[in-house]
Design an enzyme around this catalytic site. Sequence first.
Site, PDB file in Angstrom:
ATOM      1  CG  ASP A  75     -20.029 -37.820  52.897  1.00  0.00           C
ATOM      2  OD1 ASP A  75     -19.363 -36.771  52.866  1.00  0.00           O
ATOM      3  OD2 ASP A  75     -19.635 -38.903  52.418  1.00  0.00           O
TER       4      ASP A  75
ATOM      5  CE1 TYR B 172     -12.567 -41.086  52.542  1.00  0.00           C
ATOM      6  CE2 TYR B 172     -12.451 -42.810  54.212  1.00  0.00           C
ATOM      7  CZ  TYR B 172     -12.815 -41.535  53.828  1.00  0.00           C
ATOM      8  OH  TYR B 172     -13.419 -40.694  54.738  1.00  0.00           O
TER       9      TYR B 172
ATOM     10  CB  SER C 245     -23.784 -43.838  49.908  1.00  0.00           C
ATOM     11  OG  SER C 245     -23.246 -44.289  48.718  1.00  0.00           O
TER      12      SER C 245
ATOM     13  CB  SER D 129     -33.696 -48.220  43.954  1.00  0.00           C
ATOM     14  OG  SER D 129     -32.995 -47.305  43.150  1.00  0.00           O
TER      15      SER D 129
ATOM     16  CG  LEU E 138     -21.937 -34.782  43.660  1.00  0.00           C
ATOM     17  CD1 LEU E 138     -22.843 -34.379  42.508  1.00  0.00           C
ATOM     18  CD2 LEU E 138     -21.172 -33.555  44.179  1.00  0.00           C
ATOM     19  CB  SER E 139     -23.034 -37.343  49.918  1.00  0.00           C
ATOM     20  OG  SER E 139     -21.816 -37.150  50.523  1.00  0.00           O
TER      21      SER E 139
ATOM     22  N   GLY F  22     -22.638 -42.244  42.527  1.00  0.00           N
ATOM     23  CA  GLY F  22     -21.203 -42.474  42.348  1.00  0.00           C
ATOM     24  C   GLY F  22     -20.448 -41.258  41.853  1.00  0.00           C
ATOM     25  CB  ALA F  23     -21.398 -37.940  40.941  1.00  0.00           C
TER      26      ALA F  23
HETATM   27  C1  GLA Z   1     -15.858 -39.055  51.532  1.00  0.00           C
HETATM   28  C2  GLA Z   1     -16.157 -39.527  52.945  1.00  0.00           C
HETATM   29  C3  GLA Z   1     -16.136 -38.372  53.935  1.00  0.00           C
HETATM   30  C4  GLA Z   1     -14.868 -37.541  53.790  1.00  0.00           C
HETATM   31  C5  GLA Z   1     -14.598 -37.209  52.340  1.00  0.00           C
HETATM   32  C6  GLA Z   1     -13.274 -36.514  52.142  1.00  0.00           C
HETATM   33  O1  GLA Z   1     -16.882 -38.230  51.082  1.00  0.00           O
HETATM   34  O2  GLA Z   1     -17.423 -40.139  52.982  1.00  0.00           O
HETATM   35  O3  GLA Z   1     -16.287 -38.862  55.231  1.00  0.00           O
HETATM   36  O4  GLA Z   1     -13.778 -38.187  54.381  1.00  0.00           O
HETATM   37  O5  GLA Z   1     -14.630 -38.360  51.518  1.00  0.00           O
HETATM   38  O6  GLA Z   1     -13.270 -35.266  52.748  1.00  0.00           O
END
Ligand code: GLA
Length: 407
Positions: free
Chosen positions: A196, A248, A147, A75, A144-145, A141-142
Amino acid sequence: MAPTPGPSAVIDRVMNAFTGLTGAPPDGVWSAPGRVNLIGEHTDYNAGLALPIALPRRTYAAARRRDDTRFRLWSAQTQGLTEVDLATVGPGSPTGWTAYAVGVAWALTQADGAAGDRARAVLAGGGGGLDLVIDSTVPLGAGLSSSAALGCAVGAALSDLWGLDLLSSEAGRQELVTATRCAENVVAGAPTGGMDQSASLLCQEGHALLLDCQTGSTRPIPFDLPSHDLALLVVDTKAEHALVDGQYAARRASCERAAGELGVASLRDLDPRSLQIDLAKLSDPIDRARVRHVVTEIERVHESVAAMEQGDFAAVGRLFDESHASLRDDYEVSCAELDVAVEAMVSAGALGARMTGGGFGGSCIGLVPINELEAAVEAVHTAYADRGWPPAEVFTATAAGPAARDA
Ligand code: GLA
């Protein structure tokens, strides 16, 4: 404001890196976007509604088939080589970022139907491994998905290189959502709700994705802010918070406990018109606040879609503000950095602003008139500087396209 690096430059970069590291060019390059959720937060695991857009920022995977079952991964963001044999992948293993990449391969071998059969046949033939080089313009890690973007980019590569053909149809992409989510839930061990991965694989350019997590149905909602003289500002607060996973999971447990107490399969089944009656039945005041957030948030998604379809972005902005207040006060997943950035954008003329994603740090978004954009950026930077916080990263985002093959 930080510019978004162009895709062709990153595609060239990842291809060159691949050839340099492995001595031969890749079979192809695939990419998948990060996302911001416009509204509908912490609703996905309650069978609710969410409304994400795919970001122009993407994770790129250059890949070449191997004739064994090993995955060799590099990476650009973490450097160094990691090797994982697919035979060793399963629940909880491996850990770290590679769980998202090889986890998808494992999840596909566990899948039902033709794709699962094909994946198992590839593995039974002694192959299935990949050399992979990853590069990304999604901030890590922001919130913004990054992962999910990694999992979906590798999933897209596997779809083509294992001959699964999952990218060419909505149904195939939904199967890939299931596999990439399984990688996150089972291999990486994060109990997330699937929004996500759905955003990364199913969003359409120029549109938000109305995601119904009860039925699995999706509807593209036109999202063209420039034609309304508006822009979407994203603020990566750079705030790092500990205990995120536990927090979470605790929110999720609270929702499940409350649903059990109220005798419904999920909080989606609660009727918003009798919310006060249902809340009064709950014994735990914290669960009560969590439920109030989820039920009102699902309503706000309905109202936001209706407002967007009427071009009433002032109403969308008000709903953003209400969503943020609900996440801050009832769901308790905001933090000082998010609250300050949200307040700064609103005080500088944003129609509304809210945290996006899981919370406890991460990013927030503002719906900002184009002629107030500079003022909103300035307000965020000033508010951070006044508090002695490290600068936030601020950029505008448009609704981009889903995971795809690039080369
Ligand atoms: C993270 C999780 C999602 C969702 C959001 C909150 O991004 O990966 O599945 O639960 O939090 O809306």
